[in-house]
Write a protein that holds these residues in place. Structure first.
Motif, short mmCIF file in Angstrom:
data_model
loop_
_atom_site.label_atom_id
_atom_site.label_comp_id
_atom_site.label_asym_id
_atom_site.label_seq_id
_atom_site.Cartn_x
_atom_site.Cartn_y
_atom_site.Cartn_z
N ASP A 197 0.09 -2.50 2.27
CA ASP A 197 1.41 -2.25 1.69
C ASP A 197 1.88 -0.81 1.89
O ASP A 197 3.09 -0.57 2.02
CB ASP A 197 1.42 -2.60 0.21
CG ASP A 197 1.35 -4.10 -0.05
OD1 ASP A 197 1.42 -4.86 0.93
OD2 ASP A 197 1.20 -4.51 -1.22
N LEU A 198 0.96 0.15 1.89
CA LEU A 198 1.37 1.54 2.07
C LEU A 198 1.99 1.75 3.44
O LEU A 198 2.97 2.51 3.58
CB LEU A 198 0.16 2.48 1.88
CG LEU A 198 0.43 3.97 2.11
CD1 LEU A 198 1.55 4.47 1.21
CD2 LEU A 198 -0.85 4.78 1.88
N ILE A 199 1.48 1.08 4.46
CA ILE A 199 2.04 1.21 5.80
C ILE A 199 3.43 0.59 5.85
O ILE A 199 4.36 1.16 6.43
CB ILE A 199 1.12 0.54 6.85
CG1 ILE A 199 -0.35 1.02 6.67
CG2 ILE A 199 1.61 0.83 8.26
CD1 ILE A 199 -0.53 2.51 6.79
N HIS A 200 3.60 -0.57 5.22
CA HIS A 200 4.93 -1.19 5.13
C HIS A 200 5.90 -0.26 4.39
O HIS A 200 7.06 -0.12 4.78
CB HIS A 200 4.84 -2.53 4.38
CG HIS A 200 4.20 -3.63 5.16
ND1 HIS A 200 4.84 -4.30 6.17
CD2 HIS A 200 2.96 -4.18 5.08
CE1 HIS A 200 4.04 -5.22 6.68
NE2 HIS A 200 2.89 -5.17 6.03
N TYR A 201 5.41 0.34 3.33
CA TYR A 201 6.22 1.25 2.51
C TYR A 201 6.72 2.43 3.34
O TYR A 201 7.89 2.83 3.24
CB TYR A 201 5.36 1.73 1.34
CG TYR A 201 6.06 2.60 0.33
CD1 TYR A 201 6.81 2.05 -0.71
CD2 TYR A 201 5.95 3.99 0.38
CE1 TYR A 201 7.43 2.85 -1.66
CE2 TYR A 201 6.57 4.80 -0.56
CZ TYR A 201 7.30 4.23 -1.57
OH TYR A 201 7.93 5.02 -2.51
N CYS A 202 5.84 2.98 4.18
CA CYS A 202 6.22 4.10 5.05
C CYS A 202 7.32 3.70 6.02
O CYS A 202 8.34 4.40 6.15
CB CYS A 202 5.01 4.59 5.83
SG CYS A 202 3.79 5.48 4.86
N ALA A 203 7.11 2.61 6.72
CA ALA A 203 8.10 2.16 7.71
C ALA A 203 9.45 1.89 7.06
O ALA A 203 10.50 2.29 7.58
CB ALA A 203 7.59 0.91 8.43
N MET A 204 9.41 1.24 5.91
CA MET A 204 10.66 0.92 5.20
C MET A 204 11.41 2.19 4.81
O MET A 204 12.62 2.30 5.02
CB MET A 204 10.35 0.08 3.95
CG MET A 204 11.58 -0.27 3.12
SD MET A 204 11.14 -1.13 1.59
CE MET A 204 10.35 0.20 0.69
N ASN A 205 10.69 3.16 4.25
CA ASN A 205 11.33 4.39 3.81
C ASN A 205 11.81 5.25 4.97
O ASN A 205 12.78 6.00 4.83
CB ASN A 205 10.39 5.19 2.91
CG ASN A 205 10.38 4.69 1.48
OD1 ASN A 205 11.23 5.07 0.68
ND2 ASN A 205 9.44 3.81 1.17
#
Length: 221
Positions: free
Chosen positions: A151-159
């Protein structure tokens, strides 16, 4: 070698951009010695897997069959590492040159780390890398998710405003590499200072050093 055009590079921090793991393990070795546990630096490093500091301390205590107050040890661990980083923390070999080239080519960059945001920012500052990331620092505490969860990687890409297909991710630990693979992002394993020489994922590219990343990216000349 397949080159790929990407718009955003997501970096792990400790052991990938800053040479912190050796210093962290020195502190762990000293803390354990003070409670009667004698381990070599290599033995301590085998347990330093990129996870939370409390989990690493627990693993070391379980492996040595020693009972101790993990909370108190973690507080002292953080105090000593913070002090050591101020004086001795350096960027990983090739980090500044790579970040400068990415900046010149207008490729966005961000950090994905399990550490608290304030610690990440301080480490980058101590190593002379803070200007490359500004506010693009994403902590597991922000996402309420820690590697190896993806989820942290998804969070980075989204932000950062990108699809995962537009990103690549670089990490030096099995936990980090696993997070990248589970997230579905193109993942690179930095072998330079890691104890893990084979990550076990055939889709992950291995880097001997950070400079090798440019061989895989389609950077304009």
């Amino acid at each position: 070698m397949t080159k790929t055009k990407k718009q955003c590079v997501i970096f792990d921090c400790e052991g990938t951009l800053v040479d912190s793991e050796r210093l962290c393990c020195q502190v762990l070795q000293q803390l354990l010695r003070e409670i009667g546990v004698i381990l070599s630096l290599n033995e301590v490093m085998k347990h330093f897997d990129g996870g939370k500091s409390a989990d690493i301390l627990n693993q070391l205590l379980m492996a040595t069959h020693v009972h101790a107050d993990v909370d108190a040890l973690e507080i002292e661990y953080r105090r000593r590492t913070d002090a050591l980083f101020k004086n001795e923390l350096q960027a990983m070999p090739g980090a500044k040159a790579l970040l400068q080239r990415l900046k010149e080519q207008r490729i966005d960059m961000c950090i994905a780390s399990n550490a608290p945001r304030e610690k990440i920012a301080q480490m980058l500052s101590n190593a002379g890398l803070a200007d490359y990331f500004q506010d693009h620092i994403y902590s597991g505490f922000d996402a309420n998710s820690w590697k190896p969860d993806p989820d942290l990687i998804h969070y980075c890409a989204m932000n950062m405003g990108y699809r995962l297909d537009d990103c690549v991710y670089i990490d030096d630990t099995l936990q980090g590499v696993t997070a990248g693979v589970l997230a579905g992002v193109k993942t690179f394993h930095l072998q330079g200072s890691a104890r893990m020489h084979e990550c076990g994922y055939p889709e992950v590219e291995s880097l001997q050093n950070l400079a090798d990343l440019s061989q895989f990216l389609e950077l304009p000349k």
